[in-house]
Motif scaffolding. Sequence first.
Motif, short mmCIF file in Angstrom:
data_model
loop_
_atom_site.label_atom_id
_atom_site.label_comp_id
_atom_site.label_asym_id
_atom_site.label_seq_id
_atom_site.Cartn_x
_atom_site.Cartn_y
_atom_site.Cartn_z
N ARG A 77 0.73 -1.05 0.11
CA ARG A 77 0.32 -0.02 0.07
C ARG A 77 0.88 1.59 0.17
O ARG A 77 2.29 1.14 0.39
N GLU A 106 5.95 3.19 -0.58
CA GLU A 106 5.56 1.46 -0.65
C GLU A 106 5.51 1.32 0.46
O GLU A 106 6.97 0.83 0.62
N ARG A 155 -2.52 10.67 1.64
CA ARG A 155 -2.00 10.85 0.08
C ARG A 155 -1.36 11.27 -0.14
O ARG A 155 -1.67 12.36 -0.78
N VAL A 200 0.44 6.02 -6.30
CA VAL A 200 -0.63 6.27 -6.57
C VAL A 200 -0.61 4.72 -7.34
O VAL A 200 0.44 4.97 -8.33
N TYR A 201 -1.35 4.12 -7.08
CA TYR A 201 -1.35 2.93 -8.40
C TYR A 201 -1.60 2.62 -9.14
O TYR A 201 -3.48 3.55 -9.54
N ASN A 249 -5.54 2.34 -11.73
CA ASN A 249 -6.51 2.63 -11.51
C ASN A 249 -7.57 2.56 -9.84
O ASN A 249 -8.54 2.18 -9.68
N GLU A 250 -6.68 3.20 -9.20
CA GLU A 250 -6.11 3.04 -7.40
C GLU A 250 -7.68 4.36 -7.54
O GLU A 250 -7.11 5.17 -7.52
N ILE A 307 -9.24 6.64 -5.28
CA ILE A 307 -8.93 7.73 -4.76
C ILE A 307 -9.91 8.46 -3.68
O ILE A 307 -9.80 9.58 -4.84
#
Length: 176
Positions: free
Chosen positions: A46, A79, A109, A169-170, A172-173, A175
């Motif tokens: 994460r 991360e 974030r 950020v990942y 397609n995540e 937020i």
Amino acid sequence: MRILLPALILLAAPAAAQTAAAPATEAATPTNKDALKYRSGLPVPRFASLRAGRAYMRAGPGKEYPVTWVFVQPGTPLEVVSEWNVWRKVKDADGTEGWMDRAMLSTDRSIQITKQTRELRARPDLSAPIVLRAEPGVVMRVTMCADRWCRVEGQGRSGYLLREHGFGVYPNEPIG
């Protein structure tokens, strides 16, 4: 020991990034019964952000391990790739891994601009006006992400950034 210095948000030409590097040492991930004692219950991996204005990355999960990096910019995204007791194994935007005390990390974030100066837009659209440019290393708070775009803010300015232009950020995540 590497010290990461804050980069500036630019409205014009980029300035040179300022970092000083030193070699890091690798430590094995511990496997004893204490490993689960202070698990966060959050997913691993994460993203988290640096809470403190000065935080040490260590070669292993404990104060007896040598400091390999010093981070000095609050909000820097990291991360979390493993947990052991109160220690979190983290990776930075350059791929460097080490251990940090969980107290140094926040669930807030953020995103760090990568590779080259990036343009932030007024809307999540490549044809939208450019509202500012940010050089590599700039860290901004993420307020939301959807599809390919994240809304970010820093130093009183905000805009939309393509999520692949930063670390934190990942794909397609969602937020926010």
